[in-house]
Design a protein around this motif. Structure first.
Motif, PDB file in Angstrom:
ATOM      1  N   SER A  72      55.665  30.270  -3.093  1.00  0.00           N
ATOM      2  CA  SER A  72      54.793  29.772  -3.768  1.00  0.00           C
ATOM      3  C   SER A  72      56.319  28.447  -4.245  1.00  0.00           C
ATOM      4  O   SER A  72      55.634  27.323  -4.490  1.00  0.00           O
ATOM      5  N   ALA A  73      56.878  29.529  -5.360  1.00  0.00           N
ATOM      6  CA  ALA A  73      57.624  28.551  -6.753  1.00  0.00           C
ATOM      7  C   ALA A  73      58.975  28.121  -6.410  1.00  0.00           C
ATOM      8  O   ALA A  73      59.859  27.474  -6.835  1.00  0.00           O
ATOM      9  N   MET A  74      59.683  27.804  -5.092  1.00  0.00           N
ATOM     10  CA  MET A  74      61.280  27.465  -3.988  1.00  0.00           C
ATOM     11  C   MET A  74      61.290  26.536  -4.779  1.00  0.00           C
ATOM     12  O   MET A  74      60.160  25.779  -4.284  1.00  0.00           O
ATOM     13  N   ASP A  75      62.287  25.778  -4.817  1.00  0.00           N
ATOM     14  CA  ASP A  75      62.852  24.134  -4.817  1.00  0.00           C
ATOM     15  C   ASP A  75      62.934  23.897  -2.973  1.00  0.00           C
ATOM     16  O   ASP A  75      63.067  24.906  -2.362  1.00  0.00           O
ATOM     17  N   GLU A  76      63.151  22.621  -3.192  1.00  0.00           N
ATOM     18  CA  GLU A  76      63.142  22.041  -1.562  1.00  0.00           C
ATOM     19  C   GLU A  76      64.521  22.935  -0.761  1.00  0.00           C
ATOM     20  O   GLU A  76      64.233  23.497   0.507  1.00  0.00           O
ATOM     21  N   THR A  77      65.111  23.329  -1.347  1.00  0.00           N
ATOM     22  CA  THR A  77      67.030  23.942  -1.062  1.00  0.00           C
ATOM     23  C   THR A  77      66.386  25.215  -0.303  1.00  0.00           C
ATOM     24  O   THR A  77      66.771  25.909   0.517  1.00  0.00           O
ATOM     25  N   ALA A  78      65.729  26.081  -0.952  1.00  0.00           N
ATOM     26  CA  ALA A  78      65.806  27.589  -0.344  1.00  0.00           C
ATOM     27  C   ALA A  78      64.777  27.657   0.254  1.00  0.00           C
ATOM     28  O   ALA A  78      64.628  28.237   0.975  1.00  0.00           O
ATOM     29  N   LEU A  79      63.519  26.162   0.824  1.00  0.00           N
ATOM     30  CA  LEU A  79      62.132  26.295   1.037  1.00  0.00           C
ATOM     31  C   LEU A  79      63.406  25.894   2.575  1.00  0.00           C
ATOM     32  O   LEU A  79      62.412  26.842   3.948  1.00  0.00           O
ATOM     33  N   ALA A  80      64.045  24.918   2.258  1.00  0.00           N
ATOM     34  CA  ALA A  80      65.037  24.845   3.987  1.00  0.00           C
ATOM     35  C   ALA A  80      64.903  26.471   4.840  1.00  0.00           C
ATOM     36  O   ALA A  80      65.120  26.227   6.198  1.00  0.00           O
ATOM     37  N   HIS A  81      65.585  26.656   3.477  1.00  0.00           N
ATOM     38  CA  HIS A  81      66.677  28.013   4.150  1.00  0.00           C
ATOM     39  C   HIS A  81      66.182  29.033   4.717  1.00  0.00           C
ATOM     40  O   HIS A  81      65.788  29.767   5.471  1.00  0.00           O
ATOM     41  N   VAL A  82      65.078  29.028   4.591  1.00  0.00           N
ATOM     42  CA  VAL A  82      63.482  30.169   4.156  1.00  0.00           C
ATOM     43  C   VAL A  82      63.504  29.622   5.730  1.00  0.00           C
ATOM     44  O   VAL A  82      62.556  30.331   6.928  1.00  0.00           O
ATOM     45  N   ARG A  83      62.857  28.423   6.311  1.00  0.00           N
ATOM     46  CA  ARG A  83      61.988  27.968   6.760  1.00  0.00           C
ATOM     47  C   ARG A  83      62.464  27.804   7.964  1.00  0.00           C
ATOM     48  O   ARG A  83      62.414  28.503   9.289  1.00  0.00           O
ATOM     49  N   ASN A  84      64.520  27.961   8.114  1.00  0.00           N
ATOM     50  CA  ASN A  84      65.126  28.013   9.079  1.00  0.00           C
ATOM     51  C   ASN A  84      65.037  29.655   9.600  1.00  0.00           C
ATOM     52  O   ASN A  84      65.640  30.068  11.010  1.00  0.00           O
ATOM     53  N   ALA A  85      65.643  30.260   8.579  1.00  0.00           N
ATOM     54  CA  ALA A  85      65.642  31.810   8.838  1.00  0.00           C
ATOM     55  C   ALA A  85      64.413  32.123   9.402  1.00  0.00           C
ATOM     56  O   ALA A  85      64.492  33.068  10.399  1.00  0.00           O
ATOM     57  N   ARG A  86      63.037  31.789   8.922  1.00  0.00           N
ATOM     58  CA  ARG A  86      61.866  32.954   8.709  1.00  0.00           C
ATOM     59  C   ARG A  86      60.828  32.586   9.838  1.00  0.00           C
ATOM     60  O   ARG A  86      59.510  32.658  10.452  1.00  0.00           O
ATOM     61  N   ILE A  87      60.884  31.058  10.234  1.00  0.00           N
ATOM     62  CA  ILE A  87      59.622  30.527  10.986  1.00  0.00           C
ATOM     63  C   ILE A  87      60.337  29.964  12.479  1.00  0.00           C
ATOM     64  O   ILE A  87      61.197  29.156  12.265  1.00  0.00           O
ATOM     65  N   GLY A  88      59.730  29.921  13.239  1.00  0.00           N
ATOM     66  CA  GLY A  88      59.945  28.924  14.874  1.00  0.00           C
ATOM     67  C   GLY A  88      58.655  27.845  14.571  1.00  0.00           C
ATOM     68  O   GLY A  88      57.641  28.489  14.738  1.00  0.00           O
ATOM     69  N   PHE A  89      59.397  26.691  14.924  1.00  0.00           N
ATOM     70  CA  PHE A  89      57.632  25.564  14.546  1.00  0.00           C
ATOM     71  C   PHE A  89      57.771  25.356  16.519  1.00  0.00           C
ATOM     72  O   PHE A  89      58.714  25.028  17.384  1.00  0.00           O
TER      73      PHE A  89
END
Ligand code: ADP
Ligand code: ADP
Length: 230
Positions: A72-89
């Motif tokens: 919820s409170a991650m910055d953009e860099t951390a979010l981008a990392h989570v996005r690529n590792a954990r989510i398939g769009f």
């Protein structure tokens, strides 16, 4: 453990003096292996919810845990990392690179993740086989039908073995035959144990999921299991 957990999530957009409360306290838990459709009319908050679930944006208030991690409170860099590792769009507009053959499109998330070249190719081929396109791996997007292009996008979403597959109006650009084809593929992935959240304005498409969450005016108004579908 839940794959995703939203707790009293609120999102307010402020533009000058005007404030819009797009999400007004959404709590939602999705467990591993569930296939959930989020449905609601235009303006109900679906895109806002999709952006938060997809780690493209963060809530104004409340918490979002994805695969056990508070994002919820991650910055953009951390979010981008989570996005690529954990989510398939999977998007309505496929978002395939037109100059690249199918398998090169599918390997892209692995490239971003730093996976070695030989492993990338092998996993891209396996993902394309999984979606029934083993004989189209060298075709470019414009050499494929809309339904086939969306299957390539699904293969790209699968290739990192993400915790969550997030499909945003995946059939919005498809004719009825390709729609049935792509919904069949998602049902098949669900049967294989994948966790899928599908976002749509189309109540008929939502019925393809095992569970339907309806939102209206920024709130969950219904949450039910589909009797027929599994
Ligand atoms: P949907 O995807 O269901 O159409 P949205 O999440 O796009 O719903 O919109 C929910 C509400 O938030 C609407 O009132 C919309 O006008 C408003 N909204 C969405 N995005 C923004 C934004 N970036 N700035 C201001 N208001 C927005
Ligand atoms: P659709 O094709 O369903 O209209 P959009 O192209 O509007 O979907 O994408 C939905 C949202 O996701 C947009 O805000 C867009 O900026 C964002 N988005 C699209 N592709 C990516 C991507 N590969 N990585 C991160 N965000 C993306």
């Amino acid at each position: 453990a839940p794959v995703l957990q939203l707790t009293d999530v609120r999102k307010r957009y402020e533009t000058g003096a005007l404030a819009v409360d797009a999400l007004r306290g959404v709590s939602l838990q999705v467990n591993a292996g569930e296939y959930v459709a989020v449905v609601g009319p235009s303006g109900s908050g679906k895109s806002t919810l999709m952006h938060i679930l997809g780690c493209l944006d963060t809530p104004t208030a409340g918490t979002y845990h994805l695969a056990g991690v508070d994002v919820s409170a991650m910055d953009e860099t951390a979010l981008a990392h989570v996005r690529n590792a954990r989510i398939g769009f999977v998007f309505q507009q496929f978002h395939l690179l037109p100059s690249l053959p199918a398998w090169r499109n599918v390997e892209l998330p692995l490239l971003y993740a730093g996976t070695p070249r030989s492993e990338r190719r092998e996993r891209a081929m396996a993902a394309l086989e999984r979606v029934g396109l083993a004989d189209r791996v060298d075709h470019k997007p414009n050499e494929l039908s809309g339904g086939q292009q969306q299957r390539v996008a699904v293969a790209r979403a699968l290739v990192t073995e993400p915790a969550l597959i997030l499909a945003d109006e995946p059939t919005g650009n498809l004719d009825s035959k390709s729609t049935a084809d792509v919904l069949g593929l998602l049902a098949d992935l669900h049967a294989g144990g994948r966790t899928i959240v599908l976002i749509t304005h189309d109540a008929e498409v939502a019925e393809a999921a095992a569970r339907v969450v309806r939102i209206a005016d920024g709130l969950v108004t219904e949450d039910y299991l589909n009797g027929g579908a599994v």
